[in-house]
Design a protein around this motif. Structure first.
Motif, PDB file in Angstrom:
ATOM      1  N   UNK A  38     -31.618 -20.676   0.959  1.00 48.76           N
ATOM      2  CA  UNK A  38     -32.606 -19.604   1.086  1.00 48.76           C
ATOM      3  C   UNK A  38     -32.038 -18.279   0.594  1.00 48.76           C
ATOM      4  N   UNK A  39     -30.784 -17.980   0.952  1.00 48.19           N
ATOM      5  CA  UNK A  39     -30.163 -16.730   0.510  1.00 48.19           C
ATOM      6  C   UNK A  39     -29.985 -16.723  -1.000  1.00 48.19           C
ATOM      7  N   UNK A  40     -29.554 -17.845  -1.559  1.00 43.79           N
ATOM      8  CA  UNK A  40     -29.373 -17.909  -3.008  1.00 43.79           C
ATOM      9  C   UNK A  40     -30.678 -17.749  -3.752  1.00 43.79           C
ATOM     10  N   UNK A  41     -31.733 -18.367  -3.256  1.00 46.30           N
ATOM     11  CA  UNK A  41     -33.051 -18.225  -3.884  1.00 46.30           C
ATOM     12  C   UNK A  41     -33.521 -16.779  -3.805  1.00 46.30           C
ATOM     13  N   UNK A  42     -33.315 -16.176  -2.648  1.00 41.83           N
ATOM     14  CA  UNK A  42     -33.719 -14.779  -2.470  1.00 41.83           C
ATOM     15  C   UNK A  42     -33.023 -13.856  -3.464  1.00 41.83           C
ATOM     16  N   UNK A  43     -31.731 -14.069  -3.675  1.00 42.68           N
ATOM     17  CA  UNK A  43     -30.930 -13.140  -4.467  1.00 42.68           C
ATOM     18  C   UNK A  43     -30.875 -13.469  -5.955  1.00 42.68           C
ATOM     19  N   UNK A  44     -31.092 -14.729  -6.319  1.00 42.82           N
ATOM     20  CA  UNK A  44     -30.794 -15.125  -7.701  1.00 42.82           C
ATOM     21  C   UNK A  44     -31.907 -15.889  -8.415  1.00 42.82           C
TER      22      UNK A  44
END
Length: 287
Positions: A38-44
C-alpha cells in the motif's frame, strides 16, 4: 524441480486463462491490503492517474515471465527487481522497500492464487496432481523473480495456510479506498472516445468490478472492509458463475490462454527493442 511451463502443463493451461481477468479487481485489493505494498503504491504508482497504461505494463510483465520462455523470463525478472529496488520511502514512521521479502512474496502469492480461484468459481477445480504441478511451477517462477526460498511454502496445503493467515491480518486502508474510487471514476482509455459514450460504459464496468470483488474476496476480509453481501447477491453470482462455466469450460485451454501467450511473445520482442516499446507504452521504464 517442476517441469518447465510448456504446452499442456498446469501453469500453461491455467495462468493465462481469459477468465482470470474476472478476478483482476480482487487481486489488486488483496495486494494493496498489505501495508508495505500500500505504501509503495501510494508513493510510486501512477495507476490512479493512468490506469490503462498501468494495466498494459502489468499484463506485459505477467505474460513474459510465464509465457516468454526461460530467457525472456530471466530478463524480465532482472528488470522487475531493478525497478522495485528504487521504490523506497517512509510509512508510519518506518522505512520501507518494495523488495521487502514478505511484501514481495505476498504479491507473488496473490498471482499464484488467482488461477486456482478462477477455476473454482468459473471452471473445473484443479485436482490434486494438477495443483501440485501448478504450484511447483509457480514456485520456480517465484524463485526466478527473487522471492526467497523461505517465503515459498513447501506445498499447496501449506500455501493455503500461509495465504489465509496473511488475509486474516489485513483490514481496510487508504490504498484500498483509492482503488475503489479509481474503479468508479476511471478515465476513458482513448481521447477520441466521447464522454457521453464513455460514462455509461464506465459506470457499468464499475458496478461489475465492485460486484465481482465483493463476490470473490475471502468472506471474513470482505466483512472487515464493510462490503455488503446478501443472499440475493449470492444467487446473482451463482447464476453468473454458472453461465461463465457453461460457455467457457468447453473451450480448449490452447484457446483460453492464446491471448496471453501471444502477448508474452510480443513483449519479449518489445523488451529486446525498447524504442518500439516506448512508442507503444508511455513511461515504458516503469512497471
Amino acid at each position: 524441480m517442476a517441469p518447465p511451463v510448456v504446452r499442456g502443463t498446469a501453469a500453461w493451461k491455467y495462468f493465462g486463462d481469459f477468465r482470470d481477468v474476472l478476478l483482476a479487481g480482487q487481486v489488486l485489493v488483496l495486494q494493496v491490503a498489505h501495508p508495505v505494498v500500500a505504501a509503495g503504491v501510494r508513493d510510486h504508482s501512477d495507476y490512479a492517474e493512468d490506469p490503462w497504461t498501468r494495466l498494459m505494463r502489468t499484463g506485459a510483465s505477467l505474460s513474459i515471465y510465464v509465457y516468454g520462455g526461460p530467457a525472456g523470463a530471466r530478463v524480465e525478472a532482472t528488470r522487475l527487481r531493478e525497478l522495485h529496488r528504487t521504490f523506497t520511502g517512509v510509512a508510519d514512521g518506518q522505512r520501507y522497500s518494495a523488495l521487502d521479502p514478505g511484501a514481495y512474496a505476498w504479491v507473488h502469492a496473490t498471482l499464484v492464487k488467482v488461477p486456482v480461484d478462477v477455476q473454482r468459481f468459473f471452471g473445473r477445480p484443479l485436482g490434486q496432481s494438477e495443483l501440485d504441478e501448478y504450484y511447483a511451477q509457480m514456485c520456480d517462477i517465484g524463485r526466478l523473480l527473487g522471492v526467497r526460498e523461505r517465503e515459498l511454502p513447501p506445498d499447496w496445503a501449506a500455501f493455503e495456510r500461509y495465504y489465509d493467515s496473511m488475509v486474516a491480518g489485513f483490514g481496510g486502508n487508504p490504498a484500498i479506498d483509492t482503488l475503489f474510487e479509481t474503479i468508479r471514476t476511471v478515465r476513458k482509455p482513448a481521447a477520441w472516445l466521447r464522454d457521453p459514450w464513455w460514462r455509461p460504459v464506465r459506470d457499468l464496468q464499475a458496478r461489475g468490478q465492485r460486484f465481482l470483488i465483493r463476490a470473490t474476496l475471502p468472506p471474513e476480509f470482505r466483512e472487515r472492509l464493510g462490503l455488503p453481501w446478501t443472499d440475493r447477491d449470492q444467487r446473482r453470482f451463482t447464476r453468473f458463475a454458472t453461465a461463465v462455466r457453461l460457455v467457457s469450460t468447453p473451450i480448449p485451454a490452447s484457446l483460453r490462454t492464446s491471448y496471453m501467450r501471444w502477448i508474452g511473445k510480443l513483449n519479449v520482442w518489445f523488451r529486446a527493442h525498447p524504442q518500439a516499446y516506448r512508442l507503444l507504452v508511455r513511461g515504458g521504464g516503469r512497471e
